[in-house]
Structure formats: structure tokens, C-alpha cells
Write a protein that holds these residues in place. Structure first.
Motif, PDB file in Angstrom:
ATOM      1  N   MET A 221      42.373  25.747  40.857  1.00  0.00           N
ATOM      2  CA  MET A 221      41.853  26.973  41.452  1.00  0.00           C
ATOM      3  C   MET A 221      42.428  27.145  42.851  1.00  0.00           C
ATOM      4  SD  MET A 221      37.901  28.101  42.271  1.00  0.00           S
ATOM      5  CE  MET A 221      37.441  28.122  40.539  1.00  0.00           C
ATOM      6  N   GLU A 222      42.927  28.351  43.129  1.00  0.00           N
ATOM      7  CA  GLU A 222      43.475  28.625  44.444  1.00  0.00           C
ATOM      8  C   GLU A 222      42.363  28.698  45.487  1.00  0.00           C
ATOM      9  OE1 GLU A 222      45.728  32.149  44.222  1.00  0.00           O
ATOM     10  OE2 GLU A 222      47.221  31.343  42.824  1.00  0.00           O
ATOM     11  N   PHE A 223      42.773  28.488  46.748  1.00  0.00           N
ATOM     12  CA  PHE A 223      41.789  28.495  47.825  1.00  0.00           C
ATOM     13  C   PHE A 223      41.186  29.883  48.016  1.00  0.00           C
ATOM     14  CE2 PHE A 223      40.824  29.253  52.313  1.00  0.00           C
ATOM     15  CZ  PHE A 223      39.812  28.318  52.493  1.00  0.00           C
ATOM     16  N   SER A 224      42.005  30.949  47.881  1.00  0.00           N
ATOM     17  CA  SER A 224      41.485  32.299  48.064  1.00  0.00           C
ATOM     18  C   SER A 224      40.439  32.636  47.005  1.00  0.00           C
ATOM     19  CB  SER A 224      42.628  33.312  48.020  1.00  0.00           C
ATOM     20  OG  SER A 224      43.309  33.237  46.773  1.00  0.00           O
ATOM     21  N   LEU A 225      40.670  32.211  45.761  1.00  0.00           N
ATOM     22  CA  LEU A 225      39.695  32.471  44.707  1.00  0.00           C
ATOM     23  C   LEU A 225      38.411  31.679  44.940  1.00  0.00           C
ATOM     24  CD1 LEU A 225      39.183  33.953  42.048  1.00  0.00           C
ATOM     25  CD2 LEU A 225      40.154  31.979  40.850  1.00  0.00           C
ATOM     26  N   PHE A 226      38.562  30.432  45.366  1.00  0.00           N
ATOM     27  CA  PHE A 226      37.375  29.627  45.682  1.00  0.00           C
ATOM     28  C   PHE A 226      36.587  30.235  46.845  1.00  0.00           C
ATOM     29  CE2 PHE A 226      35.575  26.313  48.414  1.00  0.00           C
ATOM     30  CZ  PHE A 226      34.618  25.773  47.550  1.00  0.00           C
ATOM     31  N   ALA A 227      37.307  30.716  47.867  1.00  0.00           N
ATOM     32  CA  ALA A 227      36.636  31.333  49.012  1.00  0.00           C
ATOM     33  C   ALA A 227      35.917  32.614  48.601  1.00  0.00           C
ATOM     34  CB  ALA A 227      37.648  31.616  50.120  1.00  0.00           C
ATOM     35  N   PHE A 228      36.538  33.393  47.697  1.00  0.00           N
ATOM     36  CA  PHE A 228      35.891  34.623  47.240  1.00  0.00           C
ATOM     37  C   PHE A 228      34.578  34.323  46.528  1.00  0.00           C
ATOM     38  CE2 PHE A 228      35.131  37.544  43.691  1.00  0.00           C
ATOM     39  CZ  PHE A 228      34.926  38.718  44.393  1.00  0.00           C
ATOM     40  N   TYR A 229      34.575  33.352  45.625  1.00  0.00           N
ATOM     41  CA  TYR A 229      33.344  33.015  44.911  1.00  0.00           C
ATOM     42  C   TYR A 229      32.283  32.468  45.863  1.00  0.00           C
ATOM     43  CZ  TYR A 229      35.448  33.781  40.331  1.00  0.00           C
ATOM     44  OH  TYR A 229      36.029  34.350  39.232  1.00  0.00           O
ATOM     45  N   ALA A 230      32.708  31.695  46.846  1.00  0.00           N
ATOM     46  CA  ALA A 230      31.754  31.153  47.819  1.00  0.00           C
ATOM     47  C   ALA A 230      31.141  32.268  48.662  1.00  0.00           C
ATOM     48  CB  ALA A 230      32.456  30.125  48.710  1.00  0.00           C
ATOM     49  N   PHE A 231      31.988  33.188  49.156  1.00  0.00           N
ATOM     50  CA  PHE A 231      31.476  34.299  49.950  1.00  0.00           C
ATOM     51  C   PHE A 231      30.595  35.220  49.108  1.00  0.00           C
ATOM     52  CE2 PHE A 231      35.401  33.876  52.825  1.00  0.00           C
ATOM     53  CZ  PHE A 231      34.738  32.943  53.619  1.00  0.00           C
ATOM     54  N   ALA A 232      30.993  35.449  47.852  1.00  0.00           N
ATOM     55  CA  ALA A 232      30.185  36.311  46.971  1.00  0.00           C
ATOM     56  C   ALA A 232      28.809  35.696  46.727  1.00  0.00           C
ATOM     57  CB  ALA A 232      30.915  36.535  45.651  1.00  0.00           C
ATOM     58  N   ALA A 233      28.751  34.372  46.563  1.00  0.00           N
ATOM     59  CA  ALA A 233      27.460  33.706  46.376  1.00  0.00           C
ATOM     60  C   ALA A 233      26.584  33.850  47.614  1.00  0.00           C
ATOM     61  CB  ALA A 233      27.683  32.234  46.042  1.00  0.00           C
ATOM     62  N   VAL A 234      27.197  33.746  48.786  1.00  0.00           N
ATOM     63  CA  VAL A 234      26.432  33.902  50.028  1.00  0.00           C
ATOM     64  C   VAL A 234      25.907  35.331  50.154  1.00  0.00           C
ATOM     65  CG1 VAL A 234      26.573  33.828  52.543  1.00  0.00           C
ATOM     66  CG2 VAL A 234      27.654  32.040  51.186  1.00  0.00           C
ATOM     67  N   VAL A 235      26.739  36.326  49.804  1.00  0.00           N
ATOM     68  CA  VAL A 235      26.301  37.728  49.879  1.00  0.00           C
ATOM     69  C   VAL A 235      25.132  37.977  48.926  1.00  0.00           C
ATOM     70  CG1 VAL A 235      26.988  40.101  49.421  1.00  0.00           C
ATOM     71  CG2 VAL A 235      28.514  38.605  50.674  1.00  0.00           C
ATOM     72  N   LEU A 236      25.208  37.454  47.709  1.00  0.00           N
ATOM     73  CA  LEU A 236      24.105  37.636  46.760  1.00  0.00           C
ATOM     74  C   LEU A 236      22.830  36.966  47.258  1.00  0.00           C
ATOM     75  CD1 LEU A 236      25.913  37.126  43.327  1.00  0.00           C
ATOM     76  CD2 LEU A 236      25.050  39.249  44.297  1.00  0.00           C
ATOM     77  N   PHE A 237      22.966  35.762  47.787  1.00  0.00           N
ATOM     78  CA  PHE A 237      21.785  35.065  48.309  1.00  0.00           C
ATOM     79  C   PHE A 237      21.175  35.829  49.484  1.00  0.00           C
ATOM     80  CE2 PHE A 237      20.287  32.148  51.649  1.00  0.00           C
ATOM     81  CZ  PHE A 237      19.151  31.652  51.019  1.00  0.00           C
ATOM     82  N   ALA A 238      22.033  36.298  50.407  1.00  0.00           N
ATOM     83  CA  ALA A 238      21.526  37.034  51.568  1.00  0.00           C
ATOM     84  C   ALA A 238      20.893  38.355  51.160  1.00  0.00           C
ATOM     85  CB  ALA A 238      22.659  37.273  52.568  1.00  0.00           C
ATOM     86  N   GLY A 239      21.490  39.049  50.189  1.00  0.00           N
ATOM     87  CA  GLY A 239      20.912  40.305  49.726  1.00  0.00           C
ATOM     88  C   GLY A 239      19.547  40.117  49.078  1.00  0.00           C
ATOM     89  N   ILE A 240      19.402  39.047  48.298  1.00  0.00           N
ATOM     90  CA  ILE A 240      18.102  38.778  47.671  1.00  0.00           C
ATOM     91  C   ILE A 240      17.058  38.432  48.731  1.00  0.00           C
ATOM     92  CG2 ILE A 240      16.877  37.183  46.138  1.00  0.00           C
ATOM     93  CD1 ILE A 240      19.437  37.025  44.469  1.00  0.00           C
ATOM     94  N   ARG A 241      17.477  37.660  49.738  1.00  0.00           N
ATOM     95  CA  ARG A 241      16.528  37.282  50.791  1.00  0.00           C
ATOM     96  C   ARG A 241      16.134  38.471  51.668  1.00  0.00           C
ATOM     97  NH1 ARG A 241      13.060  34.161  50.531  1.00  0.00           N
ATOM     98  NH2 ARG A 241      13.018  33.793  52.795  1.00  0.00           N
ATOM     99  N   VAL A 242      17.005  39.483  51.752  1.00  0.00           N
ATOM    100  CA  VAL A 242      16.657  40.677  52.537  1.00  0.00           C
ATOM    101  C   VAL A 242      15.440  41.365  51.952  1.00  0.00           C
ATOM    102  CG1 VAL A 242      17.442  42.989  53.158  1.00  0.00           C
ATOM    103  CG2 VAL A 242      18.943  41.053  53.515  1.00  0.00           C
ATOM    104  N   ILE A 243      15.370  41.457  50.640  1.00  0.00           N
ATOM    105  CA  ILE A 243      14.273  42.192  49.997  1.00  0.00           C
ATOM    106  C   ILE A 243      13.093  41.298  49.642  1.00  0.00           C
ATOM    107  CG2 ILE A 243      15.831  43.934  49.088  1.00  0.00           C
ATOM    108  CD1 ILE A 243      15.744  42.530  46.411  1.00  0.00           C
ATOM    109  N   THR A 244      13.248  39.980  49.745  1.00  0.00           N
ATOM    110  CA  THR A 244      12.137  39.087  49.408  1.00  0.00           C
ATOM    111  C   THR A 244      11.511  38.423  50.626  1.00  0.00           C
ATOM    112  OG1 THR A 244      13.713  37.268  49.019  1.00  0.00           O
ATOM    113  CG2 THR A 244      13.045  38.590  47.112  1.00  0.00           C
TER     114      THR A 244
END
Length: 202
Positions: A1-24
Motif C-alpha cells: 500500500m502506498e503512503f498516500s493511500l494509507f494517509a487518505f484512509y487514516a485522514f478519512a477515519a479521523v474525519v468520520l470520527f470527528a463528524g460523529i462526535r460533533v453530533i453526539t
């Protein structure tokens, strides 16, 4: 797995977690801080997509200005959290319907094969001398200069109107606007010519 793809999945997971915590989150300050994290991580994803201008814009405008204003407003206002939470279950069905519609729209947009559309070819890697900000500025100030200027005038008008609405009469010591008197003013009322005698130094 390339570093850019790994970074994208990591950042996407953080965005999803932060978005869920905003409303909860029960604390509005915590919700605002999680929204700051979501904006900043979105800027990182845009950096991976070589959209440097959008990444810097979301960090400076949203994280640096809008969210700081939200935090000041939330911390300065005495918000009754119990009263705010009373209507949560009342508006939950409407919120679920809106959320499902947004999810369906994103699925349709991201999955072009649903309507048998040909997928767009992936963008190539830009050259080292390519400037995303320069290309965006060239498009804005050549092909879209009139809509850009019109949008700036509308935003300026909205800002002036918001300031004028806040300066309404509240007390004898408060500042307020009188639009009717400003419109009815004449040129003679704005300037007065006073004739004075000259004085000579002794």
C-alpha cells in the motif's frame, strides 16, 4: 500500500470520527473542537489531492476564523443545555430522513455506474512547476470575473445590512441607525461654510 493511500484512509477515519462526535457530544465546546478537527483533517485530504489553495483556505477561514468565533460565542453565552436537549427526540425523525437523503445523494454521485455513466479518467500527476492557486486565480479573474465580482458585492451588502440591523435602538446610551433620516438628508445639511475674518500677526 502506498503512503498516500494509507494517509487518505487514516485522514478519512479521523474525519468520520470527528463528524460523529460533533453530533453526539453533550458539551457544545467539545462539539466545536471536534468540528475544528474535522475541518483541519479535510484540509489534509485536499493537500493529498494537490488542492493546496482549498486546503489553506479551509484552515485559515473555517478553523482560524469561523470556528474561533463559534467557540467565543458558545463560551460567552449562558446556554441552558437541558432545554436544548428537550427537542432532540422530537426532531430525530426529520434528521434521520435528511441524513439518509444525503447518504443516497453521495452514493449516486460517487458511483457513476448507477446511471450507466462512464467514469471520468483519473487525473494525472501535475508537473513540478504547476501551481493550483495560479490556475484557480486565472479562471476566476478571466472566465468568471463578473460572477466573482457580483458575489463579492452581494457579500459586502449582506455584511453592511447585518451591521445596520444590529445597531437598532435598545437604550438611550446605545448606538442605532436611522435609515429614514439618512435617506432624507440634503447636501446643505452635510456641509456648512463659515466665513471668518482673517487675523494678522502683530
Amino acid at each position: 500500500m502506498e503512503f498516500s493511500l494509507f494517509a487518505f484512509y487514516a485522514f478519512a477515519a479521523v474525519v468520520l470520527f470527528a463528524g460523529i462526535r460533533v453530533i453526539t457530544s453533550r458539551n457544545p465546546v467539545h462539539a466545536a473542537l471536534y468540528l475544528v478537527l474535522a475541518f483541519f483533517t479535510t484540509g489534509c485530504i485536499w493537500m493529498l489531492m494537490h488542492a493546496e489553495f482549498l486546503a489553506i483556505a479551509i484552515v485559515l477561514v473555517y478553523v482560524g476564523a469561523v470556528m474561533v468565533l463559534f467557540l467565543f460565542v458558545v463560551m460567552m453565552l449562558d446556554i441552558n443545555l437541558d432545554r436544548v436537549r428537550e427537542g432532540f427526540w422530537q426532531y430525530l425523525p426529520v434528521g434521520l430522513v435528511v441524513g439518509l437523503l444525503m447518504v443516497a445523494e453521495m452514493v449516486v454521485v460517487l458511483n457513476g455506474t448507477y446511471f450507466k455513466l462512464d467514469a471520468a479518467p483519473p487525473p494525472g500527476v501535475p508537473a513540478a512547476s504547476f501551481s493550483n492557486t495560479q490556475e484557480l486565480a486565472r479562471e476566476l479573474f478571466t472566465n468568471y470575473v463578473y460572477p466573482f465580482e457580483l458575489a463579492s458585492l452581494i457579500l459586502t451588502l449582506a455584511m453592511v445590512a447585518a451591521v445596520a440591523l444590529t445597531l437598532r435602538r435598545r437604550a438611550n446610551t446605545a448606538r442605532y441607525m436611522k435609515p429614514d433620516e439618512q435617506i432624507a438628508v440634503k447636501a446643505a445639511d452635510r456641509m456648512r461654510i463659515v466665513k471668518m475674518q482673517t487675523e494678522k500677526d502683530e
